[in-house]
Design a protein around this motif. Sequence first.
Motif, PDB file in Angstrom:
ATOM      1  N   ALA A  90       4.880 -13.911  10.118  1.00 18.78           N
ATOM      2  CA  ALA A  90       3.841 -14.935  10.273  1.00 18.78           C
ATOM      3  C   ALA A  90       1.862 -14.374   9.597  1.00 18.78           C
ATOM      4  N   GLY A  91       2.048 -13.512   9.420  1.00 18.96           N
ATOM      5  CA  GLY A  91       0.216 -13.023   9.132  1.00 18.96           C
ATOM      6  C   GLY A  91       0.047 -12.972   7.596  1.00 18.96           C
ATOM      7  N   ILE A  92       1.333 -12.259   7.414  1.00 13.57           N
ATOM      8  CA  ILE A  92       2.040 -12.288   5.311  1.00 13.57           C
ATOM      9  C   ILE A  92       1.510 -13.760   4.662  1.00 13.57           C
ATOM     10  N   PHE A  93       2.143 -14.918   5.984  1.00 15.98           N
ATOM     11  CA  PHE A  93       2.857 -15.858   5.327  1.00 15.98           C
ATOM     12  C   PHE A  93       0.982 -16.789   5.115  1.00 15.98           C
ATOM     13  N   GLY A  94       1.127 -16.226   6.208  1.00 15.47           N
ATOM     14  CA  GLY A  94      -0.952 -16.641   6.398  1.00 15.47           C
ATOM     15  C   GLY A  94      -1.797 -16.587   5.604  1.00 15.47           C
ATOM     16  N   ALA A  95      -1.662 -15.536   5.145  1.00 12.49           N
ATOM     17  CA  ALA A  95      -2.881 -14.311   4.166  1.00 12.49           C
ATOM     18  C   ALA A  95      -2.464 -15.297   2.621  1.00 12.49           C
ATOM     19  N   MET A  96      -0.649 -15.067   2.280  1.00 10.64           N
ATOM     20  CA  MET A  96      -0.281 -16.018   1.637  1.00 10.64           C
ATOM     21  C   MET A  96      -1.019 -17.019   0.840  1.00 10.64           C
ATOM     22  N   THR A  97      -1.606 -18.106   2.239  1.00  9.05           N
ATOM     23  CA  THR A  97      -1.247 -19.275   2.182  1.00  9.05           C
ATOM     24  C   THR A  97      -2.918 -20.065   2.223  1.00  9.05           C
ATOM     25  N   VAL A  98      -3.474 -19.428   3.200  1.00  4.69           N
ATOM     26  CA  VAL A  98      -5.194 -19.336   3.714  1.00  4.69           C
ATOM     27  C   VAL A  98      -5.497 -18.235   3.426  1.00  4.69           C
ATOM     28  N   SER A  99      -5.779 -17.403   3.618  1.00  2.00           N
ATOM     29  CA  SER A  99      -6.804 -16.457   3.951  1.00  2.00           C
ATOM     30  C   SER A  99      -6.377 -15.437   3.644  1.00  2.00           C
ATOM     31  N   PRO A 100      -6.230 -14.210   2.838  1.00  2.25           N
ATOM     32  CA  PRO A 100      -5.867 -12.695   3.280  1.00  2.25           C
ATOM     33  C   PRO A 100      -6.513 -12.037   4.221  1.00  2.25           C
ATOM     34  N   ARG A 101      -7.664 -12.460   4.775  1.00  2.00           N
ATOM     35  CA  ARG A 101      -7.882 -11.791   7.023  1.00  2.00           C
ATOM     36  C   ARG A 101      -6.676 -12.112   6.814  1.00  2.00           C
ATOM     37  N   ILE A 102      -6.251 -12.608   7.244  1.00  2.00           N
ATOM     38  CA  ILE A 102      -5.346 -13.063   7.983  1.00  2.00           C
ATOM     39  C   ILE A 102      -4.370 -11.791   8.724  1.00  2.00           C
ATOM     40  N   ALA A 103      -4.063 -11.428   7.298  1.00  2.00           N
ATOM     41  CA  ALA A 103      -2.751 -10.296   7.120  1.00  2.00           C
ATOM     42  C   ALA A 103      -3.434  -8.829   8.053  1.00  2.00           C
ATOM     43  N   LEU A 104      -4.812  -8.701   7.732  1.00  2.00           N
ATOM     44  CA  LEU A 104      -5.984  -7.688   8.440  1.00  2.00           C
ATOM     45  C   LEU A 104      -5.544  -7.830  10.078  1.00  2.00           C
ATOM     46  N   VAL A 105      -5.598  -9.160  10.588  1.00  2.13           N
ATOM     47  CA  VAL A 105      -5.738  -9.734  12.007  1.00  2.13           C
ATOM     48  C   VAL A 105      -3.881  -9.452  11.856  1.00  2.13           C
ATOM     49  N   GLN A 106      -3.351  -9.899  12.127  1.00  4.25           N
ATOM     50  CA  GLN A 106      -2.084 -10.213  12.781  1.00  4.25           C
ATOM     51  C   GLN A 106      -0.919  -8.985  12.027  1.00  4.25           C
ATOM     52  N   THR A 107      -1.138  -8.739  10.731  1.00  2.00           N
ATOM     53  CA  THR A 107      -0.387  -8.179  10.098  1.00  2.00           C
ATOM     54  C   THR A 107      -0.302  -6.373  10.101  1.00  2.00           C
ATOM     55  N   VAL A 108      -1.305  -5.840   9.915  1.00  2.00           N
ATOM     56  CA  VAL A 108      -1.636  -4.636   9.972  1.00  2.00           C
ATOM     57  C   VAL A 108      -1.702  -3.740  11.855  1.00  2.00           C
ATOM     58  N   PRO A 109      -2.334  -5.172  12.307  1.00  2.00           N
ATOM     59  CA  PRO A 109      -1.906  -4.400  14.088  1.00  2.00           C
ATOM     60  C   PRO A 109      -0.325  -4.809  14.329  1.00  2.00           C
ATOM     61  N   ALA A 110       0.055  -5.781  14.070  1.00  2.49           N
ATOM     62  CA  ALA A 110       1.940  -5.529  13.715  1.00  2.49           C
ATOM     63  C   ALA A 110       2.661  -4.396  13.567  1.00  2.49           C
ATOM     64  N   VAL A 111       1.983  -3.900  12.175  1.00  2.49           N
ATOM     65  CA  VAL A 111       2.850  -3.124  11.441  1.00  2.49           C
ATOM     66  C   VAL A 111       2.261  -1.912  12.542  1.00  2.49           C
ATOM     67  N   VAL A 112       0.989  -1.837  12.787  1.00  2.61           N
ATOM     68  CA  VAL A 112       0.801  -0.049  13.780  1.00  2.61           C
ATOM     69  C   VAL A 112       1.333  -0.076  14.720  1.00  2.61           C
ATOM     70  N   ALA A 113       2.178  -1.537  15.676  1.00  2.47           N
ATOM     71  CA  ALA A 113       2.747  -1.376  16.268  1.00  2.47           C
ATOM     72  C   ALA A 113       4.324  -0.786  16.460  1.00  2.47           C
ATOM     73  N   MET A 114       4.404  -1.575  15.425  1.00  2.00           N
ATOM     74  CA  MET A 114       5.784  -0.340  14.989  1.00  2.00           C
ATOM     75  C   MET A 114       6.160   0.897  14.598  1.00  2.00           C
ATOM     76  N   ALA A 115       5.744   1.089  14.345  1.00  2.00           N
ATOM     77  CA  ALA A 115       4.953   2.690  14.282  1.00  2.00           C
ATOM     78  C   ALA A 115       4.960   3.109  14.662  1.00  2.00           C
TER      79      ALA A 115
END
Length: 125
Positions: A90-115
Amino acid sequence: MSKFAVIMIGAIAVLHSYIAWFEIFAWTTVGPKVFANFAPDLFEPTKAIAANQGIYNAFLAAGLLWSLFIRDIKWQKRIATCFLLFVAIAGIFGAMTVSPRIALVQTVPAVVAMALLLLKRKETI
């Protein structure tokens, strides 16, 4: 699951709970202040759309919180990973369609948690 993973998953769940509250209950009151670059008359007509989006965020938060209460370690990691993937995508899609900032707020923390989930190799997925 490591304590750091639990903290990250909990924080992401809290974030999505806030987003759900905002989109479901505060779209017309707080929305114009948060999105000052949007026309103020846009919020009332899009209230139902925002609330629908908020429900999805509530489901993400609920799934992440649920994962923290599963006793079986393998299933706890599987469910957490599933919902973290949902958040990341959802963060990647939001970054592509709305604002790149969404990737920082959603995708990065989710990837860190998965790691963090994967770092604890003794409790295999």
